[in-house]
Structure formats: structure tokens, C-alpha cells
Motif scaffolding. Structure first.
Motif, PDB file in Angstrom:
ATOM      1  N   TYR A  77       0.802  -1.369  -0.061  1.00 34.00           N
ATOM      2  CA  TYR A  77      -0.019   0.159   0.030  1.00 34.00           C
ATOM      3  C   TYR A  77       0.742   1.218  -0.016  1.00 34.00           C
ATOM      4  O   TYR A  77       1.498   1.735   1.178  1.00 34.00           O
ATOM      5  CB  TYR A  77      -0.928  -0.105   1.214  1.00 34.00           C
ATOM      6  CG  TYR A  77      -2.185  -0.892   1.012  1.00 34.00           C
ATOM      7  CD1 TYR A  77      -2.108  -2.299   0.758  1.00 34.00           C
ATOM      8  CD2 TYR A  77      -3.271  -0.424   1.022  1.00 34.00           C
ATOM      9  CE1 TYR A  77      -3.103  -3.076   0.566  1.00 34.00           C
ATOM     10  CE2 TYR A  77      -4.526  -1.279   0.594  1.00 34.00           C
ATOM     11  CZ  TYR A  77      -4.274  -2.494   0.345  1.00 34.00           C
ATOM     12  OH  TYR A  77      -5.606  -3.217   0.352  1.00 34.00           O
ATOM     13  N   THR A  79       0.484   4.453  -0.017  1.00 30.23           N
ATOM     14  CA  THR A  79       0.260   5.430   0.797  1.00 30.23           C
ATOM     15  C   THR A  79       0.135   5.307   2.271  1.00 30.23           C
ATOM     16  O   THR A  79       0.167   6.245   3.048  1.00 30.23           O
ATOM     17  CB  THR A  79      -1.137   5.954   0.580  1.00 30.23           C
ATOM     18  OG1 THR A  79      -1.948   4.874   0.613  1.00 30.23           O
ATOM     19  CG2 THR A  79      -1.142   6.648  -0.899  1.00 30.23           C
ATOM     20  N   LYS A  82       2.246   7.721   5.240  1.00 24.79           N
ATOM     21  CA  LYS A  82       1.662   8.775   5.615  1.00 24.79           C
ATOM     22  C   LYS A  82       0.697   8.507   7.009  1.00 24.79           C
ATOM     23  O   LYS A  82       0.833   9.470   7.770  1.00 24.79           O
ATOM     24  CB  LYS A  82       0.672   9.503   4.791  1.00 24.79           C
ATOM     25  CG  LYS A  82       1.034  10.342   3.474  1.00 24.79           C
ATOM     26  CD  LYS A  82       0.154  10.877   2.665  1.00 24.79           C
ATOM     27  CE  LYS A  82      -0.051  10.309   1.472  1.00 24.79           C
ATOM     28  NZ  LYS A  82      -1.089  10.293   0.670  1.00 24.79           N
ATOM     29  N   GLN A  87       4.893   0.204   3.776  1.00 16.83           N
ATOM     30  CA  GLN A  87       4.206   0.067   2.767  1.00 16.83           C
ATOM     31  C   GLN A  87       4.013  -1.367   2.327  1.00 16.83           C
ATOM     32  O   GLN A  87       3.000  -1.878   1.849  1.00 16.83           O
ATOM     33  CB  GLN A  87       5.329   0.570   1.743  1.00 16.83           C
ATOM     34  CG  GLN A  87       4.629   0.587   0.360  1.00 16.83           C
ATOM     35  CD  GLN A  87       5.481   0.989  -0.876  1.00 16.83           C
ATOM     36  OE1 GLN A  87       6.389   2.015  -0.534  1.00 16.83           O
ATOM     37  NE2 GLN A  87       5.481   0.325  -2.001  1.00 16.83           N
ATOM     38  N   ARG A 208       6.979   4.702  -7.807  1.00 12.35           N
ATOM     39  CA  ARG A 208       6.005   5.260  -8.316  1.00 12.35           C
ATOM     40  C   ARG A 208       6.711   6.428  -9.447  1.00 12.35           C
ATOM     41  O   ARG A 208       6.617   7.784  -9.172  1.00 12.35           O
ATOM     42  CB  ARG A 208       5.249   6.266  -7.388  1.00 12.35           C
ATOM     43  CG  ARG A 208       4.754   5.232  -6.097  1.00 12.35           C
ATOM     44  CD  ARG A 208       3.751   5.791  -5.306  1.00 12.35           C
ATOM     45  NE  ARG A 208       2.574   5.888  -6.215  1.00 12.35           N
ATOM     46  CZ  ARG A 208       1.357   6.433  -5.666  1.00 12.35           C
ATOM     47  NH1 ARG A 208       1.625   7.162  -4.237  1.00 12.35           N
ATOM     48  NH2 ARG A 208       0.203   6.476  -6.055  1.00 12.35           N
TER      49      ARG A 208
END
Ligand SMILES: NC(=O)c1ccc[n+]([C@@H]2O[C@H](COP(=O)([O-])OP(=O)(O)OC[C@H]3O[C@@H](n4cnc5c(N)ncnc54)[C@H](O)[C@@H]3O)[C@@H](O)[C@H]2O)c1
Length: 328
Positions: A77, A79, A82, A87, A208
Motif C-alpha cells: 500500500y 500511501t 503517511k 508499505q 512511483r
């Protein structure tokens, strides 16, 4: 009916076993050797996708000759950072291949990190040119860090390392952590070109990317390239014009292509890494070849490491969880 239980190992308990990278490389090489001889059942990863860019994959593998089997259930994941969460996270299961009973459940994050770097090291063992001394790293995160440790294991003469990361703190930490420990010279660079141009090996381990990073002209004759992002960091001409394209899994490479990777087309496969390790196909054959390795990650690489961890830990003082006490 007898009671059935299994051991549970957290990430910290696995780290406390102090398994060296050299052992991980040995295990993964043995796994790839079995794969090259087609003695491993390793079906493509099915997954679920609750958010764009996120996945949870099921990765089972069974070694027919070694009698080892298990599953990784791993999430990615992007995001999560944050939220203060990793991740990559998830669990490994090790099963008894005689009875199917679970033997161990353990964290999969460290295993994923080290086995991926071990695959690069094994690729280098068979595909780096003989006098390799230099490496350019783009991306100083988990994989950039694990990979330099693993590559130094198989290429002890490695001493000239250029690094680039959009996060200057990550580059600084990289130099502080590895320059003395690994006895290499680490030069933080101001651009991708400065870090990688003309190096004997180029490794990208980023996240990314809006566009590729490594240009064909920086990928010189004799170089061994690694793209850990399934093609995204390398320009199409560098991928399509390399002399040999190697991957640990051609099926997964084609699957990634069908889902948007390799936008300029698939390169011609020279060999799966397992075939090279098993001696079925050659690795490097000349000092001039440009070899590109895009290893995708196979369950068999995780399962052989998890099985070893289970065997090391099974008689230690670890939590045992009961699956069932008796028949119902
Ligand atoms: N092939 C496999 O088996 C396998 C296994 C695990 C991870 N991976 C892949 O490896 C890659 C790296 O994973 P990680 O865990 O090290 O991630 P990470 O987030 O720990 O590190 C990524 C690093 O790349 C840097 N970065 C991002 N964009 C950049 C750019 N444009 N230029 C330079 N640096 C940039 C970030 O600042 C960060 O330091 C990911 O793409 C991941 O999917 C592959």
C-alpha cells in the motif's frame, strides 16, 4: 486426534536469529536451482486490489524434491507511509508437506527485503563481468540498502559506488551506514546520470515514477542492469536493445506487460534466472554484453527462506498457537 499447533514469529524474533545475507543468498540460489530444473510448483500470484496502486497477493510455492512448501500473503500500500505504517507487510505460512498442517506463521517483511536482494546477488554471480568493481544505485530505500549488502557478498572487489535519491537524507544515511561497514567508496550524486553512467552495474530501486530514469546511452557495453520496479525505471530502448534479458519469472513478466509494464514492448527472453543457476542456459558469455535483469519476485524465494527460519527457530522459546485441541 492429536492437538495441532504452530509457532509464531514476529519480525523482531526473526531479526534476533541473526541470519547472515550469505545464508539467504545460499538458500535462494538453491531455490532457483530447483526452479531451473522444474521441480517447484509456483503458480502465478492471485491478488485483491482494494485501492488504485495497492495489492494483497497470495504467493504459494512447493518444492517437490526438497519437500518444502508454504505461502506468502503480502500487501503493498504505497500511501501507508503517511499513516506511519509500512508499505509492504504481511505473513508467511510454512506447512508440513506430508500432512499439510501449518508449522509456522511469521512476519514476511524482512524475508521479502532480503530475498529480493539475494536474487540480485545471484544474478550478479552469473551475469556480472569478471572485473566488476563499480555500481550505480538509484533509490536508497529498503531495496537500495539491502542490495548493496548482498552484491558485496558476491562481488568482494566492489569499491566504487555512485548513488542518487530524490531524498538527500536517504543518500546521506546510505553513505554513513555502508561506506565503512562494506569498505566501499560511496559518492552521492546530483543526478541519475552522474550516479550510473558507465558503471559496471546499475541498480534502480525507486517508487512511483512519472517517467523512466536510466537512458540507454548510460548502459555501457559489459554492464549488468537491474530494474526492481518491473521496467518502469528503464527507457524502452535500453530494455529492448540489451544483449540479454534475464528475469526470475517470464510468466510474471508477461503478466506485468499485459497490465501496463514494458510500454514499448517486451524484450526477447534470454533465460529465466533459475535456468542460468541450474546450468540449463548460460549467464554472461562475453565482457561486452549488456545484460538487463528485471526480477519480479517469486514465492519460491520467500518460502525457502521461511522454511529455514522455521527450522532454526522451532526448538527455541517462541510462542506456540493452538490450531485445534481435538476433534469436534
Ligand atoms: N522484484 C521484487 O521482488 C521486489 C521486491 C520488493 C520491492 N520491489 C520494488 O523495489 C522498489 C524499491 O522498493 P523499496 O522497498 O526499496 O522502496 P523504498 O520506498 O524503501 O525506497 C525507494 C527509494 O526511492 C527513492 N526515489 C523515489 N523516486 C525516485 C526518483 N525519481 N529518483 C531517485 N530516487 C527516487 C525514494 O526517495 C526512496 O528512498 C519498488 O519499486 C518495489 O516495488 C521489488
Amino acid at each position: 486426534m492429536d492437538k495441532v499447533d504452530f509457532i509464531y514469529l514476529s519480525q523482531e524474533e526473526i531479526l534476533d536469529l541473526n541470519i547472515p545475507m550469505s545464508k539467504i543468498i545460499e538458500l535462494v540460489e538453491q531455490g532457483l536451482y530447483e526452479h531451473g530444473h522444474k521441480r517447484v510448483e509456483n503458480p502465478p500470484k492471485p491478488g485483491i486490489h482494494s485501492k488504485p496502486d495497492a495489492f494483497i497477493h497470495a504467493m504459494p510455492a512447493y518444492y517437490q524434491k526438497l519437500g518444502i512448501g508454504g505461502l506468502k500473503w503480502v500487501s503493498g500500500y504505497p500511501t501507508n507511509r503517511k499513516l506511519g505504517l509500512p508499505q509492504i507487510a504481511g505473513l508467511m505460512l510454512v506447512n508440513d508437506m506430508e500432512t499439510g498442517m501449518p508449522l509456522a506463521v511469521m512476519d514476511c517483511r524482512w524475508i521479502t527485503a532480503v530475498r529480493t536482494a539475494a536474487v540480485s546477488a545471484i544474478t550478479a554471480k552469473y551475469c556480472a563481468k569478471k572485473d566488476t568493481t563499480s555500481l550505480g544505485v538509484v533509490g536508497c530505500g529498503v531495496q537500495g540498502r539491502m542490495n548493496i549488502v548482498a552484491l558485496k557478498e558476491v562481488i568482494p572487489d566492489l569499491h566504487d559506488v555512485g548513488v542518487f535519491d530524490i531524498n538527500s537524507e536517504a543518500m546521506k544515511r546510505y553513505k554513513e551506514d555502508f561506506e565503512t561497514e562494506l569498505d566501499v567508496s560511496i559518492k552521492p550524486a546530483k543526478s541519475v546520470k552522474e550516479a550510473v553512467d558507465g558503471k559496471d552495474m546499475i541498480l534502480t530501486a525507486t517508487q512511483r515514477l512519472p517517467e523512466p530514469l536510466v537512458k540507454n546511452e548510460w548502459f555501457k557495453p559489459g554492464c549488468l542492469g537491474f530494474g526492481l520496479e518491473a521496467s518502469r525505471a528503464w527507457y524502452g530502448d535500453a530494455i529492448l536493445e540489451c544483449d540479454k534479458f534475464v528475469t526470475d519469472s517470464w510468466d510474471q513478466t508477461v503478466y506485468f506487460y499485459e497490465h501496463g509494464a514494458f510500454p514499448d514492448g517486451l524484450p526477447t527472453l534470454h533465460a529465466e534466472l533459475g535456468e542460468v543457476v541450474a546450468g540449463v542456459k548460460p549467464g554472461r558469455e562475453s565482457d561486452k554484453e549488456r545484460i538487463l535483469a528485471i526480477n519480479i519476485g517469486l514465492a519460491l524465494e520467500d518460502v525457502i527462506v521461511a522454511d529455514y527460519i522455521y527450522k532454526v527457530a522451532k526448538d527455541g522459546d517462541h510462542q506456540r498457537l493452538t490450531l485445534m485441541e481435538s476433534d469436534f
